[in-house]
Design an enzyme around this catalytic site. Structure first.
Site, short mmCIF file in Angstrom:
data_model
loop_
_atom_site.label_atom_id
_atom_site.label_comp_id
_atom_site.label_asym_id
_atom_site.label_seq_id
_atom_site.Cartn_x
_atom_site.Cartn_y
_atom_site.Cartn_z
N LYS A 1 0.83 -1.20 0.00
CA LYS A 1 0.00 0.00 0.00
C LYS A 1 0.87 1.26 0.00
O LYS A 1 2.08 1.19 0.22
CB LYS A 1 -0.93 -0.04 1.22
CG LYS A 1 -1.90 -1.23 1.22
CD LYS A 1 -2.79 -1.21 2.46
CE LYS A 1 -3.72 -2.42 2.49
NZ LYS A 1 -4.61 -2.40 3.68
N THR B 1 -5.07 -7.98 10.37
CA THR B 1 -5.32 -6.63 9.86
C THR B 1 -4.84 -5.55 10.82
O THR B 1 -4.27 -4.55 10.41
CB THR B 1 -6.85 -6.46 9.61
OG1 THR B 1 -7.25 -7.46 8.66
CG2 THR B 1 -7.17 -5.08 9.07
N TYR C 1 -12.57 -2.39 -3.13
CA TYR C 1 -13.05 -2.32 -1.74
C TYR C 1 -14.58 -2.23 -1.66
O TYR C 1 -15.11 -1.71 -0.67
CB TYR C 1 -12.41 -1.13 -1.03
CG TYR C 1 -10.98 -1.39 -0.58
CD1 TYR C 1 -10.64 -2.53 0.15
CD2 TYR C 1 -9.96 -0.48 -0.86
CE1 TYR C 1 -9.34 -2.77 0.57
CE2 TYR C 1 -8.65 -0.71 -0.43
CZ TYR C 1 -8.35 -1.86 0.28
OH TYR C 1 -7.06 -2.09 0.71
N PHE D 1 -15.06 3.62 7.95
CA PHE D 1 -13.70 3.94 7.52
C PHE D 1 -13.56 3.97 5.99
O PHE D 1 -12.46 4.18 5.48
CB PHE D 1 -12.70 2.93 8.10
CG PHE D 1 -12.98 1.49 7.76
CD1 PHE D 1 -12.54 0.93 6.56
CD2 PHE D 1 -13.68 0.68 8.64
CE1 PHE D 1 -12.81 -0.38 6.24
CE2 PHE D 1 -13.95 -0.65 8.33
CZ PHE D 1 -13.51 -1.18 7.12
N HIS E 1 -1.83 -5.59 1.40
CA HIS E 1 -3.11 -6.26 1.19
C HIS E 1 -2.84 -7.61 0.55
O HIS E 1 -2.01 -7.70 -0.35
CB HIS E 1 -4.02 -5.44 0.27
CG HIS E 1 -5.20 -6.21 -0.22
ND1 HIS E 1 -6.36 -6.33 0.52
CD2 HIS E 1 -5.40 -6.96 -1.35
CE1 HIS E 1 -7.22 -7.09 -0.14
NE2 HIS E 1 -6.66 -7.49 -1.27
N ARG F 1 3.19 -7.22 9.28
CA ARG F 1 2.56 -6.16 10.07
C ARG F 1 3.08 -6.15 11.51
O ARG F 1 3.20 -5.10 12.13
CB ARG F 1 1.04 -6.33 10.04
CG ARG F 1 0.44 -6.00 8.67
CD ARG F 1 -0.97 -6.49 8.55
NE ARG F 1 -1.64 -6.03 7.34
CZ ARG F 1 -2.72 -6.62 6.85
NH1 ARG F 1 -3.25 -7.66 7.46
NH2 ARG F 1 -3.27 -6.16 5.74
N ASN G 1 -1.70 -0.37 7.18
CA ASN G 1 -1.14 -1.67 7.58
C ASN G 1 -0.31 -2.32 6.47
O ASN G 1 -0.17 -3.54 6.41
CB ASN G 1 -2.24 -2.60 8.09
CG ASN G 1 -3.31 -2.85 7.05
OD1 ASN G 1 -3.19 -2.43 5.90
ND2 ASN G 1 -4.35 -3.58 7.44
N GLU H 1 -9.87 -10.31 -7.62
CA GLU H 1 -8.97 -9.16 -7.52
C GLU H 1 -7.90 -9.20 -8.62
O GLU H 1 -7.52 -8.16 -9.15
CB GLU H 1 -8.34 -9.13 -6.12
CG GLU H 1 -9.39 -8.84 -5.05
CD GLU H 1 -8.87 -8.97 -3.62
OE1 GLU H 1 -7.67 -9.29 -3.43
OE2 GLU H 1 -9.67 -8.75 -2.70
N ARG I 1 -1.40 -14.35 3.53
CA ARG I 1 -2.08 -13.77 4.69
C ARG I 1 -1.36 -14.13 5.99
O ARG I 1 -1.30 -13.32 6.92
CB ARG I 1 -3.52 -14.28 4.75
CG ARG I 1 -4.37 -13.88 3.55
CD ARG I 1 -4.95 -12.52 3.64
NE ARG I 1 -5.91 -12.38 4.73
CZ ARG I 1 -6.71 -11.33 4.86
NH1 ARG I 1 -6.67 -10.34 3.98
NH2 ARG I 1 -7.56 -11.25 5.86
P1 CMP Z 1 -7.25 -4.69 3.88
O1 CMP Z 1 -7.24 -6.07 4.42
O2 CMP Z 1 -6.34 -4.32 2.80
O3 CMP Z 1 -8.72 -4.36 3.38
C1 CMP Z 1 -9.61 -3.55 4.05
C2 CMP Z 1 -8.88 -2.48 4.74
O4 CMP Z 1 -9.69 -1.61 5.47
C3 CMP Z 1 -7.96 -3.10 5.76
O5 CMP Z 1 -6.90 -3.70 5.08
C4 CMP Z 1 -7.61 -1.90 6.60
O6 CMP Z 1 -6.56 -1.16 6.04
C5 CMP Z 1 -8.89 -1.10 6.51
N1 CMP Z 1 -9.64 -1.23 7.74
C6 CMP Z 1 -10.28 -2.29 8.20
N2 CMP Z 1 -10.87 -2.01 9.37
C7 CMP Z 1 -10.59 -0.73 9.63
C8 CMP Z 1 -10.92 0.14 10.69
N3 CMP Z 1 -11.66 -0.27 11.71
N4 CMP Z 1 -10.45 1.39 10.63
C9 CMP Z 1 -9.71 1.81 9.57
N5 CMP Z 1 -9.36 1.02 8.53
C10 CMP Z 1 -9.81 -0.23 8.58
#
Ligand code: CMP
Length: 136
Positions: A9, A92, A49, A57, A116, A103, A113, A127, A86
């Site tokens: 990212k 996450t 997304y 968010f 992805h 992470r 984070n 995807e 993963r």
């Molecule tokens: P990712 O797994 O790439 O896909 C969805 C993204 O949404 C996740 O990573 C986070 O970066 C973001 N995300 C998920 N939950 C939250 C949250 N509670 N607040 C902010 N960002 C979030």
């Protein structure tokens, strides 16, 4: 071979961690099939997304993922590649990610984070088709 989508990212590219992420995948035994550095277009980010549309968010997530170049790639392995990626990434929320994961070692915030990875074989196919239609 079995493929999944990886995104380093914008925070990861800004921090110069693309090589670090790829090195970890390659050491594990995954291989890069194709990759490119791009500012993800907003419509592509919204399609990627779509499942998060309406969540609190969502707007911040779209602004973040499109703010500067990301490294978007397809990686492959013998099987269960999405699951292996993963596991390497960790949860996450980086606060819950164990040391040794990407992470866990390199990130502190859920919103930034670093990486992805597709969360199922079906998501990987969807995807990859979105970002690399020539491979679908
Ligand atoms: P990712 O797994 O790439 O896909 C969805 C993204 O949404 C996740 O990573 C986070 O970066 C973001 N995300 C998920 N939950 C939250 C949250 N509670 N607040 C902010 N960002 C979030």
């Amino acid at each position: 071979m079995n493929r999944t989508l990886l995104i380093v990212k914008p925070d990861g590219v800004e921090r110069g961690l693309v090589g670090e992420v790829l090195a970890r995948l390659e050491r594990k035994g995954l291989r890069l099939v194709v990759g490119r550095l791009e500012v993800i277009p907003r419509d592509l980010a919204a399609a990627h997304y779509a499942e998060h549309q309406g969540k609190p968010f969502y707007d911040d997530l779209l602004a973040f993922i499109t703010r500067s170049p990301a490294f978007v790639a397809v990686v492959e392995g013998p099987k269960d590649t999405w699951r292996i990626l993963r596991t390497l990434m960790g949860p996450t929320n980086p606060a819950e990610a164990p040391p040794g994961t990407i992470r866990g070692d390199l990130a502190t915030e859920t919103a930034e984070n670093l990486v992805h990875g597709s969360d199922s074989a079906e998501a990987a196919a969807r995807e990859i088709a979105l970002f690399f239609p020539q491979l679908a």
